[in-house]
Write a protein that holds these residues in place. Structure first.
Motif, PDB file in Angstrom:
ATOM      1  N   LYS A 101      -3.091  10.636   2.751  1.00  0.00           N
ATOM      2  CA  LYS A 101      -3.561   9.320   2.289  1.00  0.00           C
ATOM      3  C   LYS A 101      -4.676   8.804   3.205  1.00  0.00           C
ATOM      4  O   LYS A 101      -5.706   8.302   2.736  1.00  0.00           O
ATOM      5  CB  LYS A 101      -2.395   8.329   2.247  1.00  0.00           C
ATOM      6  CG  LYS A 101      -2.763   6.886   1.897  1.00  0.00           C
ATOM      7  CD  LYS A 101      -3.167   6.748   0.448  1.00  0.00           C
ATOM      8  CE  LYS A 101      -3.142   5.308  -0.036  1.00  0.00           C
ATOM      9  NZ  LYS A 101      -4.142   4.443   0.609  1.00  0.00           N
ATOM     10  N   ARG A 102      -4.486   8.941   4.504  1.00  0.00           N
ATOM     11  CA  ARG A 102      -5.499   8.472   5.450  1.00  0.00           C
ATOM     12  C   ARG A 102      -6.816   9.222   5.255  1.00  0.00           C
ATOM     13  O   ARG A 102      -7.892   8.611   5.196  1.00  0.00           O
ATOM     14  CB  ARG A 102      -4.990   8.660   6.885  1.00  0.00           C
ATOM     15  CG  ARG A 102      -5.983   8.200   7.964  1.00  0.00           C
ATOM     16  CD  ARG A 102      -5.464   8.495   9.354  1.00  0.00           C
ATOM     17  NE  ARG A 102      -5.328   9.924   9.596  1.00  0.00           N
ATOM     18  CZ  ARG A 102      -6.344  10.732   9.886  1.00  0.00           C
ATOM     19  NH1 ARG A 102      -7.580  10.261   9.964  1.00  0.00           N
ATOM     20  NH2 ARG A 102      -6.129  12.018  10.108  1.00  0.00           N
TER      21      ARG A 102
ATOM     22  N   PRO B  85     -12.430   2.112   1.667  1.00  0.00           N
ATOM     23  CA  PRO B  85     -11.387   2.919   1.014  1.00  0.00           C
ATOM     24  C   PRO B  85     -11.124   2.502  -0.424  1.00  0.00           C
ATOM     25  O   PRO B  85     -10.599   3.275  -1.224  1.00  0.00           O
ATOM     26  CB  PRO B  85     -10.151   2.672   1.896  1.00  0.00           C
ATOM     27  CG  PRO B  85     -10.693   2.273   3.216  1.00  0.00           C
ATOM     28  CD  PRO B  85     -11.958   1.506   2.917  1.00  0.00           C
ATOM     29  N   THR B  86     -11.517   1.267  -0.765  1.00  0.00           N
ATOM     30  CA  THR B  86     -11.328   0.751  -2.127  1.00  0.00           C
ATOM     31  C   THR B  86     -12.524   1.057  -3.029  1.00  0.00           C
ATOM     32  O   THR B  86     -12.671   0.451  -4.094  1.00  0.00           O
ATOM     33  CB  THR B  86     -11.102  -0.772  -2.093  1.00  0.00           C
ATOM     34  OG1 THR B  86     -12.165  -1.376  -1.342  1.00  0.00           O
ATOM     35  CG2 THR B  86      -9.767  -1.118  -1.461  1.00  0.00           C
TER      36      THR B  86
ATOM     37  N   GLN C  54       0.814  -1.216   0.000  1.00  0.00           N
ATOM     38  CA  GLN C  54       0.000   0.000   0.000  1.00  0.00           C
ATOM     39  C   GLN C  54       0.857   1.280   0.000  1.00  0.00           C
ATOM     40  O   GLN C  54       0.811   2.081   0.936  1.00  0.00           O
ATOM     41  CB  GLN C  54      -0.941  -0.002   1.211  1.00  0.00           C
ATOM     42  CG  GLN C  54      -1.910  -1.171   1.214  1.00  0.00           C
ATOM     43  CD  GLN C  54      -2.804  -1.204   2.424  1.00  0.00           C
ATOM     44  OE1 GLN C  54      -3.259  -0.157   2.878  1.00  0.00           O
ATOM     45  NE2 GLN C  54      -3.051  -2.385   2.961  1.00  0.00           N
TER      46      GLN C  54
ATOM     47  N   ASP D  52      -8.540   8.193   1.967  1.00  0.00           N
ATOM     48  CA  ASP D  52      -9.214   6.896   2.107  1.00  0.00           C
ATOM     49  C   ASP D  52     -10.539   7.053   2.842  1.00  0.00           C
ATOM     50  O   ASP D  52     -11.549   6.445   2.463  1.00  0.00           O
ATOM     51  CB  ASP D  52      -8.313   5.909   2.851  1.00  0.00           C
ATOM     52  CG  ASP D  52      -7.164   5.393   2.001  1.00  0.00           C
ATOM     53  OD1 ASP D  52      -7.204   5.578   0.765  1.00  0.00           O
ATOM     54  OD2 ASP D  52      -6.223   4.805   2.571  1.00  0.00           O
TER      55      ASP D  52
ATOM     56  N   HIS E 291      -6.519   3.637  -5.814  1.00  0.00           N
ATOM     57  CA  HIS E 291      -6.210   3.316  -4.416  1.00  0.00           C
ATOM     58  C   HIS E 291      -5.660   4.524  -3.657  1.00  0.00           C
ATOM     59  O   HIS E 291      -5.047   4.357  -2.603  1.00  0.00           O
ATOM     60  CB  HIS E 291      -5.222   2.158  -4.372  1.00  0.00           C
ATOM     61  CG  HIS E 291      -5.769   0.875  -4.920  1.00  0.00           C
ATOM     62  ND1 HIS E 291      -6.464  -0.038  -4.149  1.00  0.00           N
ATOM     63  CD2 HIS E 291      -5.755   0.360  -6.180  1.00  0.00           C
ATOM     64  CE1 HIS E 291      -6.838  -1.059  -4.904  1.00  0.00           C
ATOM     65  NE2 HIS E 291      -6.413  -0.848  -6.139  1.00  0.00           N
ATOM     66  N   ASN E 292      -5.864   5.727  -4.182  1.00  0.00           N
ATOM     67  CA  ASN E 292      -5.397   6.960  -3.532  1.00  0.00           C
ATOM     68  C   ASN E 292      -3.892   6.985  -3.331  1.00  0.00           C
ATOM     69  O   ASN E 292      -3.388   7.536  -2.350  1.00  0.00           O
ATOM     70  CB  ASN E 292      -6.113   7.175  -2.189  1.00  0.00           C
ATOM     71  CG  ASN E 292      -7.568   7.529  -2.375  1.00  0.00           C
ATOM     72  OD1 ASN E 292      -7.932   8.231  -3.307  1.00  0.00           O
ATOM     73  ND2 ASN E 292      -8.419   7.023  -1.490  1.00  0.00           N
TER      74      ASN E 292
END
Length: 579
Positions: free
Chosen positions: A319-320, A474-475, A187, A323, A275-276
Motif C-alpha cells: 500500500k505504501r 497519493p490521491t 484508510q 501510494d 485510494h489503492n
C-alpha cells in the motif's frame, strides 16, 4: 450460598442470551433489525474493552452511521493505529439491506473474536453494521422476488430511493458522505462489501468479485492475483464452501461463458480502488438456504482476517509503495474495455439448463435442473485494457464557485491550496465538443457519456481564493478520475457542470445581420471560413440562420464560457502566490 449460585447462574444465562444475535435466536431464519443490531453492538462495546462503537455524520434517515472497531491493543484512534503500523480491514454491510448475510455474520464474528480472545495482533477490524439504514427500515419479505429467505429484510433503495452502491462519486446521499469520512479517516488496506447475487443457478453458495486486477496498481494487483485470491479460494474450499468468480454470464446461462466485472468508481470497490485499497464484493447465491449464506459469509470474513494478519507486513508495504507510485504516475486510464480475444478455462459446477412450457405465457421458458449437476470448463474473459487515457497536468485550477467539487475533494484527503490574489494564469481548457446523455434518469441524474473535448490554451483570469490542486499526491487517481471530464464517473458525467452547456446571451437576427456583415468585411479569414463551410456542407449552404450563427460563434460577441469546462489544467510550471 445456594441462592448466590442460583443467581449467578441466572445472570450467566441472561448474559449468554444477550450475546446471541437475533439471527441465532430465530433459529437462523431471520435477519436482525437496525435497532437490534445497534443495541447488540452497544452491549459488546460495554462488555469488552477491545471494542468501541463510533458514530460518523448523519444519514439521509437522520441517524448516524455506526462503526464498530475491534482493536486488540485497545487503541481506537486511526492516526495512532497507522503510526503503530497496524493494518485496517473495513467490512461494510447492508448497502443493499435485502442482502443481509453480512449483517448477521459480522455480529456473530465480532462476538466470537471478543469472547474467544482471538482478535489479531496486527489488524484492526472495522465493521459498518448497516450502511443503508434507511432501506433497512423498509422491511418486507417480497422486494427480492427471487431470493430464498430470510423471513423479512430491507429494501435496496434508501429513503431518497437511491441505490447507495452507485453513489460513491456523486454523493447525493448523506450516507455516502459519512462513509467517505470513515474510509478516509481509517484508510483501510483491505475492504469487503457483503452482497447477495442475482442471476443463474449453480452449485456454489459463495461467489467473489475482487477489485478488477487490471485497474489496480501493479504491486497490489500481483499480490491480489498471486496470493490473496488463491488463498481465499483454498481456505474456503477447506471450510466446505468452494468458490467461483461472480457469474456475470455473457449469454442466457453460464455455459456461454462469464466476464469479469469492471467496477467504475460509482461502486464501492471501484471507489476504494481510487485510494489503492484492495476491495472485494462477495456475493452469496440467492437461492441457497439463508443459514448457509450467512455461514459462508462468516467463514469468508474469517479468511480475510487470517490472511491480513498473516501478510500484514507485505500488505502495508504494498500500500505504501502503491501510494508513492501513484503520486508520481503520469498517465492515467479514464475508461476501460474488455479484451474479447483473451480468455481462460474455468472449472465450473453448474446445473443443466433446459426449456419447458411457461404456465404464464405458454412460451418456452428457462429452468435449471438441480437433479442434473455438472462440472465442466467454461470460458472466462477477465482482461480489461484502457479505452481512454490522459496525461496528468501539473495541477488543476478550480474556481471557488464550484464548492461542491471542493467539498468532495477535501472529504477524500486531497490537499488543496488557494490563490492569495487575483491572477492571470495560462491553462489548458477543455471545450465540450460532443457527448451523449441518457434519455431517462439514472440514480437521479441524466448521465453523460461518450464525451469528446477540444483542448485550447488560454490566458484566464482567476481570483483570490480559487483552488489549486497539484497532482503529486497519493490521491491522484481520485483527483484525475473525478476532474477529467472523459472519465467514466467524472463529476462532469454526473452533471456537476451542466450549467456550462447552455448559453446565457444570444442575438436578435435582424440586428446582428448588419453586425455580421461588418465583421465579414473587416475579417477576410472569417469570410473565407464561412465560404468554405458553405461550399462543403450543402445543408449549411441552404440555412441562412446557421450561417449567421456561424459568424456569431466565430466572433468576440460569442461568450467564451459556453461549453468551456471550468476546471483549468496547468501544463507549464508557473510560480503562483498561494496561501
Amino acid at each position: 450460598m445456594r441462592k448466590f449460585l442460583l443467581w449467578a447462574s441466572v445472570l450467566f444465562s441472561l448474559s449468554t442470551m444477550v450475546q446471541k444475535t437475533p439471527y441465532e435466536q430465530s433459529g437462523k431464519k431471520e435477519t436482525t433489525t437496525y435497532t437490534a443490531a445497534i443495541s447488540y453492538y452497544e452491549h459488546l462495546a460495554k462488555e469488552y474493552n477491545e471494542a468501541k462503537l463510533l458514530t460518523y455524520g448523519l444519514t439521509d434517515f437522520g441517524k448516524p452511521l455506526h462503526l464498530l472497531v475491534l482493536s486488540k491493543d485497545k487503541i481506537f484512534d486511526p492516526v495512532a493505529i497507522k503510526r503503530s503500523n497496524k493494518r485496517v480491514l473495513l467490512i461494510n454491510n447492508g448497502i443493499h439491506p435485502g442482502e443481509p448475510e453480512g449483517i448477521d455474520a459480522s455480529m456473530m464474528l465480532a462476538r466470537d473474536l471478543l469472547q474467544k480472545h482471538q482478535l489479531p495482533k496486527d489488524v484492526v477490524i472495522c465493521i459498518i453494521p448497516i450502511y443503508n439504514i434507511d432501506g433497512s427500515f423498509n422491511r418486507t419479505s417480497t422486494s427480492r422476488a427471487n431470493q430464498n429467505g430470510p423471513a423479512a429484510y430491507g429494501f435496496r433503495g434508501n429513503s431518497k430511493n437511491l441505490d447507495l452502491n452507485r453513489d460513491f462519486i456523486k454523493t447525493d446521499s448523506k450516507n455516502s458522505a459519512a462513509f467517505q469520512q470513515i474510509f478516509n479517516s481509517w484508510q483501510p488496506e483491505i475492504f469487503v462489501d457483503t452482497h447477495t447475487s442475482n442471476g443463474a443457478d449453480y452449485q456454489y453458495v459463495m461467489t467473489l468479485i475482487p477489485t478488477q486486477k487490471d485497474k489496480l496498481n501493479p504491486l497490489l494487483s500481483n499480490y491480489l492475483t498471486q496470493v490473496l485470491v488463491p488463498d481465499l479460494y483454498q481456505g474456503m474450499e477447506k471450510q466446505g464452501y468452494p468458490m467461483v468468480p461472480y457469474v456475470n454470464a455473457i449469454g442466457e446461462t453460464p455455459e456461454s461463458g462469464i466476464t469479469g466485472f469492471i467496477e467504475s468508481p460509482r461502486y464501492s470497490t471501484g471507489y476504494t480502488t481510487l485510494h489503492n485499497t484492495i476491495g472485494f464484493m462477495p456475493e452469496t447465491h440467492m437461492l441457497k438456504d439463508y443459514h448457509l449464506r450467512v455461514d459462508a459469509t462468516y467463514k469468508l470474513l474469517e479468511q480475510y482476517i487470517h490472511i491480513t494478519q498473516r501478510d500484514a507486513k507485505i500488505i502495508g508495504e504494498n500500500k505504501r509503495k502503491a501510494d508513492e507510485a501513484v503520486a508520481v504516475q503520469k498517465i492515467f486510464p479514464l475508461a476501460w474495455k474488455l479484451n474479447q480475444a483473451e480468455y481462460t478455462d474455468l472449472r465450473f459446477k453448474g446445473y443443466e439448463a433446459g426449456k419447458k412450457t411457461s404456465a404464464v405465457s405458454g412460451a418456452d421458458r428457462l429452468y435449471y435442473d438441480r437433479s442434473k449437476p455438472y462440472t465442466r470448463n467454461i470460458k472466462e474473459w477477465n482482461k480489461f485494457e484502457p479505452a481512454v487515457t490522459v496525461e496528468k497536468p501539473i495541477a488543476y485550477i478550480i474556481p471557488k464557485a464550484w464548492d461542491r467539487v471542493i467539498e468532495l475533494l477535501k472529504l477524500n484527503n486531497v490537499k488543496l491550496k488557494q490563490l492569495k490574489a487575483d491572477t492571470r494564469i495560462t491553462v489548458e481548457s477543455y471545450y465540450i465538443a460532443d457527448f451523449k446523455t441518457t434519455t431517462r434518469p439514472y440514480e437521479g441524474h441524466y448521465l453523460h457519456s461518450g464525451l469528446k473535448v477540444e483542448p485550447v490554451f488560454q490566458d484566464l483570469q482567476y481570483y483570490a481564493g480559487d483552488y489549486v490542486v497539484y497532482v503529486n499526491q497519493p490521491t491522484n487517481r481520485y483527483i484525475v478520475e473525478t476532474l477529467e471530464p472523459q472519465a467514466t464517473d467524472s463529476f462532469f458525467n454526473w452533471n456537476f457542470f451542466d450549467s456550462i452547456l447552455d448559453r446565457k446571451e444570444h442575438f436578435s437576427a435582424y440586428v446582428f445581420e448588419d453586425t455580421a456583415a461588418e465583421l465579414l468585411k473587416k475579417n477576410p479569414k472569417l469570410k473565407a471560413a464561412l465560404e468554405t463551410k458553405k461550399a462543403t456542407d450543402s445543408t449549411f449552404a441552404k440555412n441562412p440562420a446557421a450561417q449567421l450563427d456561424f459568424v456569431y460563434k466565430n466572433s468576440d460577441y460569442y461568450e467564451k464560457t459556453h461549453n468551456r469546462y471550468p476546471i483549468g489544467r496547468l501544463i507549464s510550471a508557473q510560480e503562483l502566490d498561494l496561501k
